[in-house]
Write a protein that holds these residues in place. Structure first.
Motif, PDB file in Angstrom:
ATOM      1  N   UNK A  42      -2.774 -23.452  21.463  1.00 40.62           N
ATOM      2  CA  UNK A  42      -2.511 -22.925  22.801  1.00 40.62           C
ATOM      3  C   UNK A  42      -1.078 -23.171  23.274  1.00 40.62           C
ATOM      4  N   UNK A  43      -0.287 -23.794  22.435  1.00 40.27           N
ATOM      5  CA  UNK A  43       1.067 -24.161  22.827  1.00 40.27           C
ATOM      6  C   UNK A  43       2.043 -23.024  22.541  1.00 40.27           C
ATOM      7  N   UNK A  44       2.988 -22.834  23.470  1.00 37.25           N
ATOM      8  CA  UNK A  44       4.040 -21.839  23.297  1.00 37.25           C
ATOM      9  C   UNK A  44       5.384 -22.558  23.143  1.00 37.25           C
ATOM     10  N   UNK A  45       6.307 -21.908  22.461  1.00 35.14           N
ATOM     11  CA  UNK A  45       7.534 -22.586  22.056  1.00 35.14           C
ATOM     12  C   UNK A  45       8.781 -21.792  22.452  1.00 35.14           C
ATOM     13  N   UNK A  67      16.631 -35.281  17.347  1.00 32.47           N
ATOM     14  CA  UNK A  67      16.512 -35.229  18.807  1.00 32.47           C
ATOM     15  C   UNK A  67      15.059 -35.319  19.244  1.00 32.47           C
ATOM     16  N   UNK A  68      14.182 -34.622  18.538  1.00 30.03           N
ATOM     17  CA  UNK A  68      12.756 -34.639  18.891  1.00 30.03           C
ATOM     18  C   UNK A  68      12.153 -36.031  18.741  1.00 30.03           C
ATOM     19  N   UNK A  72      14.358 -35.900  22.983  1.00 32.12           N
ATOM     20  CA  UNK A  72      15.561 -35.254  23.494  1.00 32.12           C
ATOM     21  C   UNK A  72      15.543 -33.738  23.311  1.00 32.12           C
ATOM     22  N   UNK A  73      14.501 -33.207  22.679  1.00 33.43           N
ATOM     23  CA  UNK A  73      14.422 -31.762  22.461  1.00 33.43           C
ATOM     24  C   UNK A  73      12.979 -31.382  22.155  1.00 33.43           C
ATOM     25  N   UNK A  74      12.585 -30.162  22.496  1.00 36.77           N
ATOM     26  CA  UNK A  74      11.240 -29.698  22.164  1.00 36.77           C
ATOM     27  C   UNK A  74      11.190 -29.141  20.741  1.00 36.77           C
ATOM     28  N   UNK A  75      10.003 -28.938  20.243  1.00 36.66           N
ATOM     29  CA  UNK A  75       9.853 -28.151  19.024  1.00 36.66           C
ATOM     30  C   UNK A  75      10.146 -26.695  19.371  1.00 36.66           C
ATOM     31  N   UNK A 277      11.227 -26.498  28.099  1.00 34.52           N
ATOM     32  CA  UNK A 277      10.440 -26.901  26.931  1.00 34.52           C
ATOM     33  C   UNK A 277       9.229 -26.009  26.699  1.00 34.52           C
ATOM     34  N   UNK A 278       8.760 -25.318  27.721  1.00 34.46           N
ATOM     35  CA  UNK A 278       7.610 -24.442  27.545  1.00 34.46           C
ATOM     36  C   UNK A 278       6.276 -25.124  27.707  1.00 34.46           C
ATOM     37  N   UNK A 279       6.250 -26.269  28.359  1.00 37.55           N
ATOM     38  CA  UNK A 279       4.998 -26.975  28.637  1.00 37.55           C
ATOM     39  C   UNK A 279       5.192 -27.839  29.879  1.00 37.55           C
TER      40      UNK A 279
END
Length: 370
Positions: A42-45, A67-68, A72-75, A277-279
């Motif tokens: 259900x996750x969007x990126x 970074x992740x 420090x950063x999203x996928x 980040x999209x979440x």
């Protein structure tokens, strides 16, 4: 689907061939999905569109993974666009300057139409994308990344240009960007540029453009640039990738520099982070405590206590949050309130809390001070 190589063992890569009506030719793109893509259905990126192909994926992966690991950063989803005729596709104008290939270029508008009208719909239809999009490229592709911002300012939310070859056609790309920035009422974007050891007219035209960007007061523009002495033109993407993405993505650990005059700035920061980040990401207990501790270190006790209280509203049963507020009051010299908060922390601490002795010792110490 392309088979992953050793550098991307945990990523899945999908190769698409597109019959482009805008370009009147077949184009190939490689879509790399995040490691969590299958386990989080259900996750969007967010999406990074990287020009000049999948050869750039190992560098992007190495930087973003580091970074992740530090929040420090999203996928992200990475869309690597393979090149056929770079000069034609990436330069907005035809070159007339004898220094370069005369008669080449001028196809950037068609290439942008391909990206917007053909590539993006395919990616958005077949993959779980978020509406935060980045375009990145080097040299001629860097020129295109800056051109895209001018041609369609809302298409991408970030533009990364490694050593953009703005010498092209008597400096037309630099002049165009200078005019755009000077006239803009607002540019809601992040822009990263860099340059290496380049000299001559390339350096002169780049420096003029960089200064215009650096001095711009246009609202909502976030600009970052680097100059790398002794780094060749072809290595500027490697030299700048960390700074580009570190500056782009907001950290889950809000820096003290982002804290405004009141705690509403914390909400605003994590709202921006969530959009990027999209979440939905709530202000983490530990991150907010670190803000408060930094303020106490700077002897800004009233602000620290305000931040600690804000954290307790979000985490009312957190022994960590209550203990932090106790510390803030103690540093301020308010021993009675410090004791009240440490007693509250003891009351909510369960067996998972690792520092029960600290809470008890602090209570005894504070009682002795009254």
């Amino acid at each position: 689907m392309a088979q992953p190589d050793d550098a991307v063992t945990n990523y899945s890569q999908h190769t698409h061939t597109i019959e482009s009506s805008n370009l009147s030719e077949q184009r190939t793109v490689v879509v790399q999905l995040p490691k969590s893509y299958q386990t989080h259905p259900n996750k969007r990126y967010p999406v990074i569109y990287r020009l000049d192909g999948a050869g750039n994926l190992p560098l992007i992966n190495a930087v973003l993974e580091r970074l992740q690991q530090n929040d420090q950063a999203p996928e992200v989803i990475v869309v690597a666009i393979e090149s056929t005729n770079r000069l034609r596709d990436f330069y907005p104008t035809v070159n007339k300057e004898p220094q370069g290939p005369v008669g080449e270029g001028g196809g950037a508008a068609k290439f942008l139409a391909f990206v917007e009208q053909e590539l993006m719909p395919l990616v958005n239809k077949q993959y779980r994308t978020h509406d935060y999009k980045v375009i990145a490229g080097a040299s001629a592709a860097g020129v295109f990344a800056l051109y895209a911002m001018q041609a369609d300012p809302e298409l991408f939310q970030a533009h990364i240009a490694y050593s953009p070859a703005v010498w092209w056609n008597y400096g037309a790309p630099a002049k165009s960007l200078n005019t755009f920035v000077t006239k803009a009422k607002s540019i809601n974007s992040y822009v990263y540029m860099n340059i290496g050891e380049e000299a001559g007219i390339m350096r002169e035209r780049y420096d003029d453009m960089q200064q215009t960007m650096q001095n711009s007061k246009v609202p909502n523009l976030r600009f970052k640039s680097d100059a790398f002495a002794g780094v060749s033109h072809n290595l500027t993407s490697a030299a700048g990738a960390f700074n580009a993405y570190h500056g782009l993505f907001l950290s889950k650990h809000m820096p003290l520099s982002a804290l405004g005059d009141d705690v509403s700035s914390i909400d605003a920061y994590y709202q921006r982070l969530s959009q990027q980040w999209g979440e939905q990401i709530a202000p983490p207990d530990r991150a907010v405590r670190m803000l408060g501790y930094s303020l106490t270190d700077n002897q800004q006790f009233e602000r620290a206590i305000e931040v600690f209280k804000y954290n307790i509203k979000n985490y009312p049963k957190s022994a960590y949050a209550l203990s932090a507020l106790s510390y803030g009051y103690e540093m301020q010299g308010n021993t009675r309130q410090a004791l009240i908060q440490i007693e509250a922390a003891i009351a909510v601490a369960d067996d998972s809390y690792p520092y029960p002795d600290y809470l008890k010792e602090t209570k005894t110490r504070l009682q002795g001070q009254l």
